[in-house]
Scaffold this active site. Structure first.
Site, PDB file in Angstrom:
ATOM      1  N   ASN A   1     -18.046 -19.133 -14.090  1.00 44.19           N
ATOM      2  CA  ASN A   1     -18.431 -18.396 -14.978  1.00 44.19           C
ATOM      3  C   ASN A   1     -19.436 -18.289 -15.143  1.00 44.19           C
ATOM      4  O   ASN A   1     -20.496 -18.207 -15.128  1.00 44.19           O
ATOM      5  CB  ASN A   1     -17.701 -19.172 -15.872  1.00 44.19           C
ATOM      6  CG  ASN A   1     -16.158 -20.221 -15.567  1.00 44.19           C
ATOM      7  OD1 ASN A   1     -15.314 -19.116 -15.273  1.00 44.19           O
ATOM      8  ND2 ASN A   1     -16.520 -21.156 -15.179  1.00 44.19           N
TER       9      ASN A   1
ATOM     10  N   GLU B   1      -9.992 -17.943 -14.408  1.00 42.68           N
ATOM     11  CA  GLU B   1      -9.448 -16.558 -12.668  1.00 42.68           C
ATOM     12  C   GLU B   1      -7.928 -17.323 -11.844  1.00 42.68           C
ATOM     13  O   GLU B   1      -8.409 -18.973 -11.824  1.00 42.68           O
ATOM     14  CB  GLU B   1     -10.996 -17.198 -11.974  1.00 42.68           C
ATOM     15  CG  GLU B   1     -10.848 -15.848 -11.270  1.00 42.68           C
ATOM     16  CD  GLU B   1     -11.794 -15.717 -10.065  1.00 42.68           C
ATOM     17  OE1 GLU B   1     -11.637 -14.595  -8.759  1.00 42.68           O
ATOM     18  OE2 GLU B   1     -12.710 -16.348 -10.371  1.00 42.68           O
TER      19      GLU B   1
ATOM     20  N   GLU C   1     -15.409 -11.355  -3.492  1.00 43.89           N
ATOM     21  CA  GLU C   1     -15.828 -12.797  -3.007  1.00 43.89           C
ATOM     22  C   GLU C   1     -16.075 -12.388  -1.312  1.00 43.89           C
ATOM     23  O   GLU C   1     -16.188 -13.294  -0.589  1.00 43.89           O
ATOM     24  CB  GLU C   1     -13.779 -13.995  -3.091  1.00 43.89           C
ATOM     25  CG  GLU C   1     -13.452 -13.767  -4.184  1.00 43.89           C
ATOM     26  CD  GLU C   1     -14.615 -14.557  -5.309  1.00 43.89           C
ATOM     27  OE1 GLU C   1     -15.565 -15.307  -4.128  1.00 43.89           O
ATOM     28  OE2 GLU C   1     -14.371 -15.023  -5.996  1.00 43.89           O
TER      29      GLU C   1
ATOM     30  N   HIS D   1     -23.247 -19.778  -3.848  1.00 44.73           N
ATOM     31  CA  HIS D   1     -21.521 -18.919  -3.452  1.00 44.73           C
ATOM     32  C   HIS D   1     -21.585 -18.666  -5.043  1.00 44.73           C
ATOM     33  O   HIS D   1     -21.670 -17.658  -5.464  1.00 44.73           O
ATOM     34  CB  HIS D   1     -20.865 -19.200  -2.824  1.00 44.73           C
ATOM     35  CG  HIS D   1     -19.468 -18.156  -3.112  1.00 44.73           C
ATOM     36  ND1 HIS D   1     -19.147 -17.606  -1.838  1.00 44.73           N
ATOM     37  CD2 HIS D   1     -18.529 -18.066  -3.951  1.00 44.73           C
ATOM     38  CE1 HIS D   1     -18.156 -16.894  -2.662  1.00 44.73           C
ATOM     39  NE2 HIS D   1     -18.397 -17.564  -3.486  1.00 44.73           N
ATOM     40  N   GLU D   2     -21.594 -19.523  -5.747  1.00 42.34           N
ATOM     41  CA  GLU D   2     -21.275 -19.282  -7.291  1.00 42.34           C
ATOM     42  C   GLU D   2     -22.849 -18.592  -8.021  1.00 42.34           C
ATOM     43  O   GLU D   2     -22.216 -17.745  -9.000  1.00 42.34           O
ATOM     44  CB  GLU D   2     -20.733 -20.490  -7.644  1.00 42.34           C
ATOM     45  CG  GLU D   2     -19.429 -21.146  -7.504  1.00 42.34           C
ATOM     46  CD  GLU D   2     -18.521 -20.368  -6.593  1.00 42.34           C
ATOM     47  OE1 GLU D   2     -18.295 -19.946  -7.790  1.00 42.34           O
ATOM     48  OE2 GLU D   2     -17.384 -20.569  -6.022  1.00 42.34           O
TER      49      GLU D   2
ATOM     50  N   GLY E   1     -12.749 -24.652  -5.781  1.00 44.05           N
ATOM     51  CA  GLY E   1     -14.072 -25.853  -5.514  1.00 44.05           C
ATOM     52  C   GLY E   1     -14.571 -25.780  -6.238  1.00 44.05           C
ATOM     53  O   GLY E   1     -15.194 -26.051  -6.207  1.00 44.05           O
ATOM     54  N   ALA E   2     -15.325 -23.959  -6.663  1.00 40.35           N
ATOM     55  CA  ALA E   2     -15.958 -23.962  -8.197  1.00 40.35           C
ATOM     56  C   ALA E   2     -15.489 -23.012  -9.092  1.00 40.35           C
ATOM     57  O   ALA E   2     -14.970 -21.604  -7.900  1.00 40.35           O
ATOM     58  CB  ALA E   2     -17.348 -23.800  -7.864  1.00 40.35           C
TER      59      ALA E   2
END
Length: 850
Positions: A258, A122, A313, A290-291, A254-255
């Site tokens: 995927n 990304e 987001e 969040h991820e 940060g992360a």
């Protein structure tokens, strides 16, 4: 292939890709400098498009061969990729390319980090892996095979075949290429499992380098809490048999979410009591949530194009904020979010980098991973929820998931589900997505015959991207307090839609004190004339936790502005109010710790600029130091009791209760150090059994100009731990006196452990310089020159990190002519650098255009 020239991409020019993809097969034969990638992709004409130009993105690829339906073809090199003549119907595209992961220092696409292969795709990194329509609206099912002598080979989805030197993975859920992931390395797993609400057994693994196994337990527990929360609150269940997280040292972000294989910056997932602070634990918990939440809000439903980035987001940041509020303290979380919004997003929204949450143009999409897209985007979700109510919000989200699962969507799709559920017209609310700028909300009041009338006037300063801002829908939560401090009117929601709008409160026995914008119900700048006595009254009596904090913050801000501008003395109302609040043991310690924190120096500079005064960074720093000393002296009788009462006599836990106590003890210690010369801080450092206590003691000592012995001991103790050493680098710069900040940072860049190619270490050191307001803006200009030197050095290696660090200069126009001239000289020097990346070029040109 021809490298793409810098050009502006416009939302209005969006058109769907001319082909759809039935399936993707990728074969990787890994080698550090010569990895071979073979792709087999089944294309068919897109019935929703008349465009039959077959264009595939590709950058930094060496094409070995290409075929269509088994027949060799010779693609034409064009800007940003290749073109090929293709059949009228479905066809099989095959290509073999060679790439150089070892030489990929930009950390986009497939690259290497300490012997580990990993990816970051990304926004547009997949085009550095193979030729592909690298855009988020092209979704496909992926099968990936990896050959390597490394022991752990991972990709998206579920494992199909795993044996020595080989692994095959299949992801049954269609996804865009930006969600592709691959990891290969000598890794060890921290395993666990989770059973979903419907009974699916999911294998969980947190993969780390050998030696980091002891830092995994908290991250795994945070993951399981996130999975439970998303089932209970949003009804979203995990949809694969495996969920893998990998910790990577060299990572720009940060992360990354995927599908089924989250890749994390090691700082955002690895934690232990002796190496991580309470704030680190809370940040890790939030990022993991969040991820994971992206699995539905970002993966199962993605964005049609990158202009819609705030769709995934903003919604996911809002969801992780809800999660943290539920896990910890809702008021403390809300206040922390607003502090962050004002520090990061407000300057962006009111400067040369301003853009709407959904921009209508960009040159480099990596430059739009901003606080406006993320944090302001989340504020828009929160406002929408306030406007429609909790029940309608839940119904709209259910409809969103049901209607758009497996699709690439737009802001219009998102708003439409709310319109369909509520019957409301949200066209005016949509302006929050399409216009830049922070609205100013001016409040005038009139009192007569038992009626209070509040008149609201909203204005948004024009900008290049929004030259004629229109009135927006603004939810304003208001309560009224009586003269004795009792609440005479519970919180009422006023929905503003006009440029000027009045509301009346009748039948009041006495003139009340209004509490306006409770809970920070909209991301606006509130403008209202009020006395210090009234703010002190709200600080003492407001029943809304946010507005009580805001009253104290306003008192502090006005006090510091007067001190910096007029050399005034600290306000007695503020000092007395803080002392009374500190003594109130009924209040959450974490809340009291936040109340004791002062406005950031950059925030004060912005407030002075807004009021028509040119800010003096040195005068602001001196005012802050003077007020801290005044607070310490005013509270000297109670500080030792507070410090003692907040000592935790129990095994370390990073939970809200213990963290709050340590936060208040740390705030007290920083003030005590101003009175005792650092004796208590030195004692705490010597007995500290966790990083929170160790670092707060060291910070207090350095801020007082002491702690040389402890600083050396800290380095000796932790030189083997890269994440702890990031703290060591950062703290020295942030706590340095303004006239020593640039020299301290420069000295640290000469340290043997300063690896400027590692984003974490670069941000810790040079980001620390930019965060030190008075030090960075020292009149000598040394801070400007040092940062410019390193941005020029880093740009050809890692343009993404370079470009994001350029934002340190975005507020340059608020300062005096001499500082503006110094900054302009550095900006022009960066701009004149040969072969400057388009990432950095766009940022510097926008900042210079201010």
């Amino acid at each position: 292939m021809t490298q793409p020239a810098t050009q502006t991409v416009y939302l209005k020019d969006y058109a769907p890709f001319g082909y759809v993809i039935d399936s993707v097969e990728l074969d990787f034969d890994l080698a550090p400098s010569a990895t071979r990638v073979t792709s087999r992709i089944r294309f068919a004409p897109n019935p929703d498009s008349d465009d039959r130009r077959f264009f595939l993105h590709g950058e930094e690829l060496t094409l070995i061969r290409a075929t269509i339906d088994g027949t060799p073809v010779t693609p034409r090199d064009v800007a940003g990729g290749i073109e090929v003549d293709v059949p009228d119907g479905p066809f099989l595209w095959e290509a073999e390319v060679e790439i150089d992961p070892q030489g990929n220092t930009a950390l986009e696409g497939l690259y290497m980090s300490n012997g580990m292969y990993c990816t970051q795709c990304e926004a547009e990194g997949f085009r550095k892996i193979t030729y592909y329509p690298d855009r988020p609206d092209v979704m496909a099912v992926f099968t990936v095979r990896v050959a390597s002598d490394l022991p752990v080979l991972l990709s998206n989805g579920n494992p199909v075949d795993q044996r020595a030197g080989f692994a095959e993975w299949h992801d049954p859920w269609p996804k865009p290429a930006y969600l592709f992931a691959l990891v290969a390395g000598d890794l060890v797993a921290h395993p666990d499992s989770f059973t979903t609400v419907s009974g699916r057994d999911v294998a969980l693994n947190l993969w780390v380098r050998p030696g980091d196994e002891g830092k995994c337990a908290f991250g795994m527990e945070a993951l399981k809490k996130s999975m439970i929360w998303d089932e209970e609150v949003y009804g979203r269940e995990y949809d694969l048999d495996v969920f893998n997280i990998v910790a990577v040292d060299d990572f720009n972000m940060g992360a990354m979410e995927n599908k089924g294989l989250n890749i994390f910056n090691s700082s955002a997932v690895l934690a232990s009591p002796d190496t991580s602070t309470d704030m680190n634990f809370e940040r890790i918990e939030a990022i993991i949530a969040h991820e994971y939440f992206h699995n539905w809000t970002g993966n199962r439903i993605t964005c049609r194009d990158w202009f819609q980035l705030c769709l995934k987001e903003g919604l996911t940041v809002f969801r992780d904020a809800q999660f943290t509020a539920d896990m910890r303290s809702e008021p403390v979380k809300r206040i922390g979010d607003v502090i962050d919004l004002r520090a990061r997003q407000f300057p962006e929204d009111n400067g040369p980098l301003a853009h709407p949450p959904r921009p209508d143009r960009f040159q480099e999409i990596n430059n739009f991973y901003t606080a406006t897209v993320y944090e302001k985007g989340a504020e828009l979700i929160a406002m929408l929820k306030r406007l429609v109510g909790d029940q309608a919000y839940a119904e709209a989200l259910d409809l969103y998931f049901a209607r758009h699962d497996g699709q690439a969507c737009t802001i219009e799709d998102w708003l439409k589900v709310f319109e369909d559920v509520t019957g409301r017209d949200l066209s005016q609310f949509k302006l929050w997505y399409t216009e830049a700028g922070t609205p100013r909300l001016k409040v005038d009041e009139d009192w007569a015959d038992g009626t209070l009338t509040l008149t609201f006037t909203q204005t948004t300063p024009p900008s290049e991207v929004t030259p004629t801002p229109a009135p927006r829908v603004i939810p304003v939560d208001v309560g009224l307090l009586g003269p004795n401090g009792d609440e005479v009117l519970d919180t009422q929601r006023i929905e503003l839609t006009d440029a000027t709008q009045s509301v009346r409160f009748d039948g009041l026995a006495a003139r009340p004190v209004p509490s306006i914008l409770r809970g920070f119900s909209a991301p606006v700048i509130l403008q209202r004339d009020s006395s210090a006595a009234e703010r002190a009254f709200l600080l003492a009596h407001d029943t809304d936790p946010f507005n009580r904090w805001e009253a104290g913050r306003s008192l502090a801000r006005e006090t510091l502005m007067a001190m910096a501008r007029d050399d005034a003395a600290p306000q007695g109302d503020y000092l007395d109010g803080m002392l009374a609040l500190l003594r109130d043991d009924s209040l959450d310690p974490a809340y009291r710790a936040l109340m004791l924190s002062l406005p950031g120096q950059s925030e004060l500079a912005a407030a002075l600029h807004e009021a028509g005064t040119t800010p003096d960074p040195q005068a602001i720093w001196q005012a802050v130091e003077t007020l801290k000393q005044a607070l310490a002296q005013h509270m000297q009788d109670v500080l030792p009791r507070i410090y003692a009462a907040c000592q935790v006599d129990a095994p370390y836990q990073p939970d809200a209760a213990q963290s709050g106590k340590r936060a208040l003890a740390g705030a007290a210690l920083s003030l005590i150090t101003r009175l005792d010369g650092g004796a208590q801080a030195a004692t705490q450092y010597g007995r500290a059994d966790n990083m929170t206590l160790q670092l707060s003691a060291l910070s207090s000592l350095l801020a007082a100009g002491k702690g040389a012995d402890q600083l050396a001991a800290f380095e000796a103790q932790w030189s083997h731990d890269r994440l702890v050493m990031d703290k060591w680098f950062s703290l020295q710069v942030i706590e340095a006196a303004p006239d020593a900040t640039a020299a301290t940072a420069k000295h640290l860049t000469e340290h043997p452990d300063f690896n400027w190619k590692n984003p974490n270490r670069f941000r810790a050191t040079l980001g620390g310089l930019a965060m030190s307001h008075a030090g960075f803006h020292h009149a000598s200009g040394a801070g400007y020159a040092l940062l410019a030197d390193w941005l020029i050095t880093l740009d050809p290696v890692n343009p993404q990190t370079t470009a994001r660090m350029c934002s340190a200069f975005q507020t340059w126009r608020r300062y005096d002519d001499a500082r503006q001239a110094l900054i302009r000289a550095q900006l022009e020097r960066i701009m004149a650098t040969p072969e400057l990346s388009r990432d950095t070029s766009e940022m510097i040109s926008r900042i210079l255009a201010a």
